[in-house]
Write a protein that holds these residues in place. Structure first.
Motif, PDB file in Angstrom:
ATOM      1  N   ASP A   1     -10.685  -4.590   8.978  1.00  0.00           N
ATOM      2  CA  ASP A   1     -10.310  -4.804   9.115  1.00  0.00           C
ATOM      3  C   ASP A   1     -10.078  -6.295   8.220  1.00  0.00           C
ATOM      4  OD1 ASP A   1     -10.778  -5.183  12.347  1.00  0.00           O
ATOM      5  OD2 ASP A   1     -12.372  -4.402  11.349  1.00  0.00           O
ATOM      6  N   ILE A   2      -9.109  -7.342   8.014  1.00  0.00           N
ATOM      7  CA  ILE A   2      -8.500  -7.746   7.050  1.00  0.00           C
ATOM      8  C   ILE A   2      -8.401  -9.173   7.272  1.00  0.00           C
ATOM      9  CG2 ILE A   2      -6.553  -8.258   5.195  1.00  0.00           C
ATOM     10  CD1 ILE A   2      -6.086  -5.426   4.587  1.00  0.00           C
ATOM     11  N   ASN A   3      -8.806 -10.361   6.245  1.00  0.00           N
ATOM     12  CA  ASN A   3      -8.966 -11.167   6.835  1.00  0.00           C
ATOM     13  C   ASN A   3      -7.966 -12.106   5.455  1.00  0.00           C
ATOM     14  OD1 ASN A   3      -9.086 -14.378   7.055  1.00  0.00           O
ATOM     15  ND2 ASN A   3     -11.923 -14.380   7.342  1.00  0.00           N
TER      16      ASN A   3
ATOM     17  N   ASP B   1      -7.894 -11.013  -0.855  1.00  0.00           N
ATOM     18  CA  ASP B   1      -7.561 -11.560  -2.201  1.00  0.00           C
ATOM     19  C   ASP B   1      -7.190  -9.781  -2.579  1.00  0.00           C
ATOM     20  OD1 ASP B   1      -7.518 -10.977  -5.226  1.00  0.00           O
ATOM     21  OD2 ASP B   1      -9.625 -12.340  -5.434  1.00  0.00           O
ATOM     22  N   ASN B   2      -5.397  -9.774  -3.236  1.00  0.00           N
ATOM     23  CA  ASN B   2      -4.803  -9.172  -3.848  1.00  0.00           C
ATOM     24  C   ASN B   2      -5.262  -8.369  -4.679  1.00  0.00           C
ATOM     25  OD1 ASN B   2      -2.557  -9.796  -1.853  1.00  0.00           O
ATOM     26  ND2 ASN B   2      -1.513 -10.997  -3.416  1.00  0.00           N
TER      27      ASN B   2
ATOM     28  N   GLN C   1      -6.589   4.376  -2.493  1.00  0.00           N
ATOM     29  CA  GLN C   1      -7.963   4.647  -1.241  1.00  0.00           C
ATOM     30  C   GLN C   1      -7.216   4.620   0.421  1.00  0.00           C
ATOM     31  OE1 GLN C   1     -12.234   4.410  -2.342  1.00  0.00           O
ATOM     32  NE2 GLN C   1     -11.484   3.560  -4.365  1.00  0.00           N
ATOM     33  N   TYR C   2      -6.353   3.572   0.589  1.00  0.00           N
ATOM     34  CA  TYR C   2      -5.808   2.659   1.352  1.00  0.00           C
ATOM     35  C   TYR C   2      -4.283   3.688   1.881  1.00  0.00           C
ATOM     36  CZ  TYR C   2      -8.757  -1.182   1.535  1.00  0.00           C
ATOM     37  OH  TYR C   2      -9.654  -2.064   1.589  1.00  0.00           O
ATOM     38  N   GLU C   3      -3.848   3.751   1.006  1.00  0.00           N
ATOM     39  CA  GLU C   3      -2.420   3.889   1.709  1.00  0.00           C
ATOM     40  C   GLU C   3      -2.088   5.003   2.396  1.00  0.00           C
ATOM     41  OE1 GLU C   3       0.561   2.666  -1.833  1.00  0.00           O
ATOM     42  OE2 GLU C   3      -0.388   0.365  -1.529  1.00  0.00           O
TER      43      GLU C   3
ATOM     44  N   ALA D   1       1.934   1.279  12.109  1.00  0.00           N
ATOM     45  CA  ALA D   1       2.468   1.444  10.861  1.00  0.00           C
ATOM     46  C   ALA D   1       1.945   1.504   9.419  1.00  0.00           C
ATOM     47  CB  ALA D   1       2.711  -0.810  10.873  1.00  0.00           C
ATOM     48  N   ALA D   2       2.106   2.040   9.006  1.00  0.00           N
ATOM     49  CA  ALA D   2       1.351   2.588   7.367  1.00  0.00           C
ATOM     50  C   ALA D   2       0.283   0.556   7.121  1.00  0.00           C
ATOM     51  CB  ALA D   2       1.737   3.388   6.521  1.00  0.00           C
ATOM     52  N   ILE D   3      -0.516   0.518   7.012  1.00  0.00           N
ATOM     53  CA  ILE D   3      -0.959  -0.005   5.534  1.00  0.00           C
ATOM     54  C   ILE D   3      -0.311  -0.586   4.486  1.00  0.00           C
ATOM     55  CG2 ILE D   3      -2.817   1.456   4.114  1.00  0.00           C
ATOM     56  CD1 ILE D   3      -4.447  -1.230   4.350  1.00  0.00           C
ATOM     57  N   SER D   4       0.058  -1.458   3.318  1.00  0.00           N
ATOM     58  CA  SER D   4       0.793  -1.866   2.501  1.00  0.00           C
ATOM     59  C   SER D   4       0.314  -3.177   2.322  1.00  0.00           C
ATOM     60  CB  SER D   4       2.336  -1.176   2.453  1.00  0.00           C
ATOM     61  OG  SER D   4       2.871  -2.379   3.192  1.00  0.00           O
ATOM     62  N   LYS D   5       0.897  -3.642   0.979  1.00  0.00           N
ATOM     63  CA  LYS D   5       0.596  -4.339   0.449  1.00  0.00           C
ATOM     64  C   LYS D   5       1.542  -5.957   0.683  1.00  0.00           C
ATOM     65  CE  LYS D   5       0.132  -7.102  -4.270  1.00  0.00           C
ATOM     66  NZ  LYS D   5       1.656  -8.347  -3.744  1.00  0.00           N
ATOM     67  N   ASP D   6       2.749  -5.590   0.731  1.00  0.00           N
ATOM     68  CA  ASP D   6       4.180  -6.071   1.768  1.00  0.00           C
ATOM     69  C   ASP D   6       3.681  -6.685   2.842  1.00  0.00           C
ATOM     70  OD1 ASP D   6       5.129  -5.733  -0.946  1.00  0.00           O
ATOM     71  OD2 ASP D   6       6.514  -3.891  -0.259  1.00  0.00           O
ATOM     72  N   LEU D   7       3.246  -5.694   3.459  1.00  0.00           N
ATOM     73  CA  LEU D   7       2.781  -6.002   4.552  1.00  0.00           C
ATOM     74  C   LEU D   7       1.878  -7.204   5.502  1.00  0.00           C
ATOM     75  CD1 LEU D   7       2.253  -2.802   7.448  1.00  0.00           C
ATOM     76  CD2 LEU D   7       0.825  -5.413   7.489  1.00  0.00           C
ATOM     77  N   ILE D   8       0.580  -6.770   4.645  1.00  0.00           N
ATOM     78  CA  ILE D   8      -0.437  -7.936   4.031  1.00  0.00           C
ATOM     79  C   ILE D   8       0.061  -9.040   3.482  1.00  0.00           C
ATOM     80  CG2 ILE D   8      -2.178  -8.187   3.067  1.00  0.00           C
ATOM     81  CD1 ILE D   8      -3.082  -5.088   3.139  1.00  0.00           C
ATOM     82  N   ASP D   9       1.308  -9.459   2.949  1.00  0.00           N
ATOM     83  CA  ASP D   9       1.124 -10.115   2.491  1.00  0.00           C
ATOM     84  C   ASP D   9       2.260 -11.365   3.138  1.00  0.00           C
ATOM     85  OD1 ASP D   9      -0.052  -9.489  -0.188  1.00  0.00           O
ATOM     86  OD2 ASP D   9       1.548  -9.413  -1.543  1.00  0.00           O
ATOM     87  N   GLU D  10       3.213 -10.203   3.784  1.00  0.00           N
ATOM     88  CA  GLU D  10       4.221 -10.706   4.601  1.00  0.00           C
ATOM     89  C   GLU D  10       3.733 -11.978   5.799  1.00  0.00           C
ATOM     90  OE1 GLU D  10       8.138 -10.071   7.152  1.00  0.00           O
ATOM     91  OE2 GLU D  10       7.789  -8.723   5.668  1.00  0.00           O
ATOM     92  N   ALA D  11       2.321 -10.985   6.372  1.00  0.00           N
ATOM     93  CA  ALA D  11       1.552 -11.422   7.288  1.00  0.00           C
ATOM     94  C   ALA D  11       0.436 -12.398   7.141  1.00  0.00           C
ATOM     95  CB  ALA D  11       0.766 -10.272   8.100  1.00  0.00           C
TER      96      ALA D  11
END
Length: 550
Positions: free
Chosen positions: A169-171, A176-177, A186-188, A209-219
């Protein structure tokens, strides 16, 4: 216009401008370091845990004391050389001063490095273990278990916090990137979205949808914009509601805390919000990802977070400092460590507070149930008995440090001695077995695994289960107040050494032109630099006994 009293002193005071300036500056420095030293004394007097005693290596500090005293002498010789108009001697003496400054910082660097590579673990019963932790994956009994010099990713680390993750669960407010970039591998490809997520900008992330830094950043960007938008609307609505309340004839003269005015504002706020419902944006505060195809092994730095249930096999969470919550089953997160110090003083203090017999508390500790540690404590009991006999002859008693702490010198010196041999020796003979300051110049030296020619000692090794660990750290400011104070004062003093050395180096390397044109002016500047250098030396003369000898 030429500023007076730069070279020639005032007749009434006998001082130049710069000398008055340096004395005023040094007065402020006295207040600074005086406050730090006073704070240290009060922290030590009122400490709620056993204050570390004689834990710093004395020899580097002693050498640095003589180094600074010597440099204070050579900087005076350099000033005298300028007064005598002897540039060559000035170069020699000032060069020696700078070499002393470099030597001081090198020794301080060696000392700091030893602290940052030395591990401390406080157990659940407040017993403190000191030593060198093994890299991730090493275990006592494995072929590399004794190699505390191995590294992981180019640095020594403790055993990580490990969990077989089923959900992340990501708040989005706190994420923090730094953590994601480190844990990305370990995630992707191993976690996917648990639910469909629709953003206000029109982007849709489908379930799976697969976890990714771009997805989290956009959200996260969408979340922050939605918060800002909704907050602005709330502010406008609130202002309008208050404005309407002021214009309401029935509310004239009413105060804001009176019920009818509060009721009007609340109702008006609801009406205004209802009129602007379409302007509000959906706020998505967090993202939930689930393991794709079974639990995923996640391993993180122990400084990054905390396990809710540290025992291997328990269901629990690993909460990172950015409030990322990793849920699953705790995996092996024990710490493999070669022990070079044991401290039961805090255990004893807590036992006394609870009305428990201190000796019983020590004997029931988890640490003394370890086969490799029991002989160390049994030998210490013999050492304490011999020390008591010796001190009784001189009308003294052992300190708590003597009774309940086993330092690295004792472990190293008695490693090849049996209890029977020790019982046949007196205190002085036992003391001669301990390594001297030269052998442990900056602290204990551990034997390198697989290298029979390496210097050092093979200290007893244990594995500490994570559920036994109350707190762990290298000997950094994080470990306790003593080290926080030590690093604060010595680092600040080190910055003064560097600043003073740079000023003196400027006079040495760029002072020739001034020497040829205004030699007295250069001599005055070197004198001012020398006064500052004497102050740096004086601070260390106070600092050394307070931190190193007490």
């Amino acid at each position: 216009m030429e500023i007076p009293y730069i070279v020639e002193p005032r007749k009434d005071t006998g001082l130049t401008n710069s000398k008055i300036g340096i004395w005023l500056f040094l007065a402020s420095e006295v207040m600074l370091f005086g406050g730090l030293f006073s704070g240290y004394v009060f922290l030590r007097i009122y400490a709620d845990y056993p204050w570390p005693e004689r834990t710093l290596p004395v020899l580097p500090g002693l050498i640095n004391t003589f180094v600074l005293i010597g440099s204070s002498i050579t900087v005076v010789f350099a000033w005298v050389a300028l007064k005598l108009r002897d540039w060559r001697k000035f170069q020699i003496y000032m060069s020696i001063t700078l070499v002393c400054a470099v030597l001081f910082m090198v020794l301080k660097g060696i000392e700091y490095n030893a602290k940052f590579s030395h591990q401390a673990v406080r157990l659940d019963d407040y017993t403190v273990i000191e030593g060198h932790a093994h890299p991730q994956g090493d275990h006592h009994g494995d072929e590399h278990a004794g190699d505390d010099h191995a590294d992981h990713g180019g640095k020594k680390i403790t055993k990580n916090l490990n969990i077989k993750a089923e959900q992340v669960d990501i708040n989005l407010r706190r994420v923090d990137n730094k953590y994601y970039e480190t844990l990305g591998e370990q995630y992707e490809g191993k976690f996917v979205l648990a639910n469909k997520v629709e953003l206000n900008n029109g982007t849709v992330f489908e379930k799976g949808a697969a976890i990714s830094k771009d997805l989290i950043d956009e959200a996260k960007e969408d979340y922050l914009k939605a918060l800002a938008n909704n907050s602005n609307i709330d502010i406008e609505v609130s202002r309008k509601a208050w404005s309407d309340a002021k214009g309401e004839a029935a509310l004239k003269g009413k105060r804001y805390w009176e019920d009818d005015k509060k009721e009007f504002i609340a109702n008006r706020t609801k009406e205004l919000k209802a009129d602007r419902l379409e302007e509000y944006q959906t706020v998505t505060p967090s993202l939930t990802f689930v393991a794709n195809g079974g639990p995923v092994d996640i391993s993180v730095d122990p400084y990054w977070g905390r396990l809710s249930h540290p025992k291997e096999g328990d269901k629990g969470t690993l909460k990172l400092k950015d409030e990322t919550l990793i849920s699953g089953t705790t995996a092996d997160s024990s710490i493999a460590i070669n022990v070079d110090g044991i401290d039961f003083r805090h255990t004893v203090m807590k036992a006394i507070e609870k009305g428990i017999d201190p000796e019983a508390a020590i004997n029931n500790s988890w640490l003394l149930k370890q086969e490799s540690i029991k002989p160390v404590w049994e030998k210490h009991q013999v050492v304490v008995a011999k020390l008591k006999e010796y001190l009784e002859e001189h009308g003294k008693e052992p300190t708590e440090n003597d009774l309940y702490r086993v330092n690295w010198q004792e472990i190293a010196g008695l490693a090849d001695k049996s209890i029977e041999e020790l019982q046949g020796m007196d205190h002085k003979a036992i003391e001669k077995l301990f390594p001297g300051d030269v052998e442990g110049f900056a602290g204990p030296v551990h034997k390198k695994h697989g290298d029979p020619d390496s210097k050092g000692v093979e200290y007893p090794a244990i594995i500490v289960p994570r559920e036994q660990v109350r707190f762990e750290s290298v000997f950094s400011p994080r470990w306790n107040t003593y080290y926080a104070t030590y690093f604060t004062i010595t680092a600040l003093h080190g910055l003064h050494v560097i600043a003073g050395a740079l000023v003196l180096a400027y006079y040495l390397f760029f002072g020739r032109k001034m020497f040829d044109t205004k030699p007295e002016w250069l001599a005055n500047r070197v004198e001012i630099g020398g006064l500052f250098w004497h102050f740096v030396d004086l601070v260390w003369i106070f600092l050394f006994p307070i931190l190193y000898l007490m």
